[in-house]
Design a protein around this motif. Structure first.
Motif, mmCIF file in Angstrom:
data_model
loop_
_atom_site.group_PDB
_atom_site.id
_atom_site.type_symbol
_atom_site.label_atom_id
_atom_site.label_comp_id
_atom_site.label_asym_id
_atom_site.label_seq_id
_atom_site.Cartn_x
_atom_site.Cartn_y
_atom_site.Cartn_z
ATOM 1 N N ARG A 1 -29.434 3.448 8.129
ATOM 2 C CA ARG A 1 -29.087 4.858 7.919
ATOM 3 C C ARG A 1 -27.827 5.008 7.087
ATOM 4 O O ARG A 1 -27.733 5.902 6.235
ATOM 5 N N GLN A 2 -26.847 4.150 7.292
ATOM 6 C CA GLN A 2 -25.567 4.299 6.601
ATOM 7 C C GLN A 2 -25.539 3.603 5.238
ATOM 8 O O GLN A 2 -24.799 4.023 4.349
ATOM 9 N N VAL A 3 -26.327 2.535 5.071
ATOM 10 C CA VAL A 3 -26.302 1.791 3.807
ATOM 11 C C VAL A 3 -27.395 2.296 2.864
ATOM 12 O O VAL A 3 -27.136 2.675 1.735
ATOM 13 N N GLY A 4 -28.629 2.283 3.324
ATOM 14 C CA GLY A 4 -29.707 2.889 2.556
ATOM 15 C C GLY A 4 -30.378 2.009 1.530
ATOM 16 O O GLY A 4 -31.554 2.188 1.236
ATOM 17 N N SER A 5 -29.680 1.026 0.946
ATOM 18 C CA SER A 5 -30.295 0.181 -0.081
ATOM 19 C C SER A 5 -29.593 -1.172 -0.114
ATOM 20 O O SER A 5 -28.456 -1.320 0.363
ATOM 21 N N TRP A 6 -30.286 -2.153 -0.699
ATOM 22 C CA TRP A 6 -29.691 -3.486 -0.812
ATOM 23 C C TRP A 6 -28.485 -3.471 -1.743
ATOM 24 O O TRP A 6 -27.520 -4.199 -1.532
ATOM 25 N N SER A 7 -28.550 -2.652 -2.801
ATOM 26 C CA SER A 7 -27.422 -2.602 -3.731
ATOM 27 C C SER A 7 -26.170 -2.059 -3.054
ATOM 28 O O SER A 7 -25.053 -2.521 -3.320
ATOM 29 N N ALA A 8 -26.343 -1.078 -2.157
ATOM 30 C CA ALA A 8 -25.193 -0.531 -1.434
ATOM 31 C C ALA A 8 -24.635 -1.533 -0.433
ATOM 32 O O ALA A 8 -23.451 -1.487 -0.098
ATOM 33 N N LEU A 9 -25.490 -2.446 0.036
ATOM 34 C CA LEU A 9 -25.026 -3.444 1.007
ATOM 35 C C LEU A 9 -24.015 -4.396 0.390
ATOM 36 O O LEU A 9 -23.070 -4.834 1.044
ATOM 37 N N THR A 10 -24.198 -4.714 -0.881
ATOM 38 C CA THR A 10 -23.292 -5.655 -1.546
ATOM 39 C C THR A 10 -22.335 -4.978 -2.526
ATOM 40 O O THR A 10 -21.319 -5.565 -2.890
ATOM 41 N N GLY A 11 -22.660 -3.752 -2.947
ATOM 42 C CA GLY A 11 -21.871 -3.116 -3.984
ATOM 43 C C GLY A 11 -20.925 -2.035 -3.524
ATOM 44 O O GLY A 11 -20.257 -1.411 -4.348
ATOM 45 N N THR A 12 -20.858 -1.777 -2.204
ATOM 46 C CA THR A 12 -19.935 -0.770 -1.684
ATOM 47 C C THR A 12 -19.035 -1.393 -0.625
ATOM 48 O O THR A 12 -19.386 -2.411 -0.013
ATOM 49 N N ALA A 13 -17.893 -0.768 -0.419
ATOM 50 C CA ALA A 13 -16.950 -1.280 0.589
ATOM 51 C C ALA A 13 -17.573 -1.242 1.980
ATOM 52 O O ALA A 13 -17.360 -2.159 2.791
#
Length: 643
Positions: A373-385
């Motif tokens: 729910r909070q991350v939403g995508s694999w790219s956000a898992l590695t590309g956001t703080a």
């Protein structure tokens, strides 16, 4: 001869190390932390950032990625001399999924550059603030100087972060310690170390909640530390969702105090088995309700209360927090029992092992949902703080599970103690008891064997000495057990990792979720036809001090001559003085470009270029090249509609 126990100082030393680790991690992760990231992002403004309009606008409009709370003074519009030119209340003009707010301006504004300073509170109670400028007629000099402190920053932000960490940790100790006593080792209700652990948790949570209530006003408004005693600010906080949650928590803590008093009072003294079972059932139901109520005060004011599926997310968040408290709080209670309660037995350790297993199962199930729910995508898992912190948290949980597996093995060995060892303990107690009944007194106050000493004080002293001897001998027997010693070491290691895990979790709750980061970036990127282009692109040159954001403004954003502005900021929001910035436009469908633009440096973190020609409308590839050192540079791209 009884086996020799480890040195008393050595048995105290690990607990001292654990407390030092607790303080050190709190200081490292919270005292040096930057202001909390905004969980509601500003996706656009009207007039746009850096835009030049020919006629004075009647209002300014701010667009956010989600609903925010704003007061009458949340948006201030200042003319070039610093005089306020806004009027009236802020109006919510949201439509559909777009959260928009407008503030009207006074009539007859002169030409020049105007500054808009704003602040708001996200749905999940985190403050956000910022500023932008626009010009009427033509840009001009401005005397406006805004405060450098962001909402949620400064000394107030540091203290607020520490209070949040203490509140989480104290809840874990209080709820988890009580669950350990009630479920795993009911005999522990009479153990003073466990009583102190739960009581300290209650005191810590109450003090931290009061501190959060007083600090909330200056925290969300970017105020000073002296503002914590402003009754008007506290009154305003009480009218917000966060204030209501904190007051509710204080009321529930009053009920928790009653629960703790019964647990370590009437329950501990109850001897009748049937009555004790009935009281256990009542305490379990009442304690669960109170603990769930306290946990819900976080769910109602944090991440779970905003975003998608809030109706599911909030109860899942409550269950997640209760599982964390049961596991980590019970682990701390087990550590205290192993080091400070000689009578702690293997049965209690076995029960906690099972309880911890099911707590981890619940933790994993709820954690997977929360992560999606909070991350939403694999790219956000590695590309956001947020995603990166989540990976750190997962790694720490894996380490905890590995150490927990070792602890389960030591627990099994502890359970296989020979029966004759227990018989030895009972025999030693019997000898001491027999000695207490037949011992005489010493010099001047003694009596003959088998009689009670004449001096009551001396009799009481003898009884205390004999009880101490019995406890010391029992402790020597238990400390000599390799299973107990091994379990102590592994549980201490678990508790140390748990402290770090709790600190990372606290920082995670004040970091903008990855899904929000990507959605707000996506919302800000598209530019409407014949409208000023305004977008923000993150960059990372992979070198030292190589991360930041560039904001591009192309006005009027159509074919013909345009004015280009570039702003560069560091991750903390401060201007980034890059050695070089270059921009180019390419229309691949018509094989036009790249059309290079080298903007001139205006001030630190701001570049501009005039006469930027866009020959025809279409889907243009916008490329921005930034250089952060002599050798570190990167090019970021975005497709934009122009004309």
């Amino acid at each position: 001869m009884l086996p020799t126990a480890p040195r008393t100082r050595a048995t105290r030393h690990p607990l001292v190390q654990f407390l030092l680790l607790f303080v050190a991690v709190a200081g490292a992760l919270l005292a040096g932390a930057a202001p909390a990231s905004a969980h509601a992002a500003l996706t656009g403004t009207d007039p746009g950032q850096g835009s030049v309009v020919q006629q004075a606008p009647e209002k300014v409009t701010l667009h956010f990625s989600e609903k925010v709370a704003m007061s009458a003074d949340s948006v201030r519009v200042l003319d070039p001399k610093g005089k306020r030119v806004d009027t009236g209340e802020i109006k919510d003009v949201s439509s559909g999924s777009t959260a928009s707010y407008e503030k009207r301006l006074v009539a007859g504004l002169p030409d020049g550059t105007f500054t808009v300073a704003w602040k708001a509170v996200s749905t999940d109670s985190h403050p956000v603030s910022g500023a932008f400028s626009f010009s009427i007629g033509a840009p001009s000099d401005t005397s406006v100087e805004l405060s450098g402190q962001e909402a949620g920053g400064g000394a107030v932000g540091v203290l607020y972060g520490i209070a949040r960490y203490v509140s989480y940790a104290a809840f874990v100790l209080m709820a988890g310690g009580a669950a350990f006593v009630l479920i795993c080792w009911p005999k522990g209700a009479t153990a003073r170390p466990l009583q102190r652990l739960v009581a300290y948790g209650w005191v810590g949570l109450t003090a931290a909640t009061l501190a959060l209530l007083m600090l909330r006003g200056p925290y969300q408004d970017g105020g000073k530390l002296s503002d914590v005693f402003d009754l008007g600010s506290i009154g305003a906080v009480l009218e917000t969702k966060t204030g209501a949650a904190l007051v509710s928590r204080l009321l529930l803590l009053a009920a928790a105090a009653l629960f703790i008093a019964v647990l370590f009072g009437a329950y501990a003294k109850r001897e009748d088995e049937k009555e004790k079972r009935d009281l256990t059932f009542g305490l379990a139901i009442g304690g669960s309700v109170v603990a769930a109520g306290i946990a819900s005060t976080w769910a109602l004011a944090e991440h779970a209360s905003s975003g998608i599926q809030t109706g599911i997310a909030m109860p899942v968040d409550v269950v997640h927090l209760l599982a964390v408290a049961t596991w980590l709080g019970g682990l701390t209670a087990l550590l205290v029992a192993l080091f400070k309660v000689p009578s702690f037995d293997a049965a209690g350790a076995r029960r906690f092992s099972s309880l911890a297993f099911w707590s981890v199962v619940v933790l994993a199930a709820t954690g997977i949902y929360q992560s999606w729910r909070q991350v939403g995508s694999w790219s956000a898992l590695t590309g956001t703080a947020y995603g990166q912190l989540l990976l750190v948290k997962i790694g720490l949980i894996v380490v905890l599970l590995g150490i927990g597996w070792i602890s389960r093995r030591w627990t099994a060995r502890l359970a296989e103690l020979p029966a004759e060892r227990t018989a030895t303990i009972v025999e030693q107690r019997s000898k001491v008891t027999a000695g207490a009944g037949g011992s005489g007194s010493s010099s001047g106050t003694g009596s003959s064997s088998g009689k009670t000493p004449k001096n009551p004080k001396r009799a009481a002293q003898l009884a205390r000495q004999q009880a101490a001897v019995a406890a010391a001998r029992e402790k020597q027997l238990r400390d000599a057990d390799p299973g107990r010693a091994g379990l102590r070491r592994s549980v201490l290691a678990e508790a140390g990792v748990a402290v770090v895990l709790l600190a990372v979790t606290t920082v995670l709750t004040s970091t903008e979720p990855g899904r929000t980061v990507e959605e707000s970036a996506g919302a800000a990127a598209p530019a409407a036809v014949n409208q000023p282009l305004d977008l923000t692109l993150p960059f990372d040159t992979k070198g030292e001090d190589g991360k930041g954001k560039v904001r591009i403004d192309l006005t009027p954003g159509r074919t013909g001559s345009n004015e280009l502005h570039v702003w560069a900021t560091r991750p903390n929001g401060k201007p980034f003085d890059l050695p070089e910035v270059k921009v180019s436009f390419t229309l691949e469908a018509k094989d036009i470009g790249p059309l290079p633009v080298t903007p001139d440096r205006i001030v630190t973190g701001h570049w501009a270029a005039t006469g930027v020609q866009i020959p025809m409308g279409g889907e243009w590839d916008l490329s921005v090249t930034v250089r952060t050192s002599d050798i570190d540079q990167v090019t970021v791209r975005k497709n934009v509609k122009i004309g």
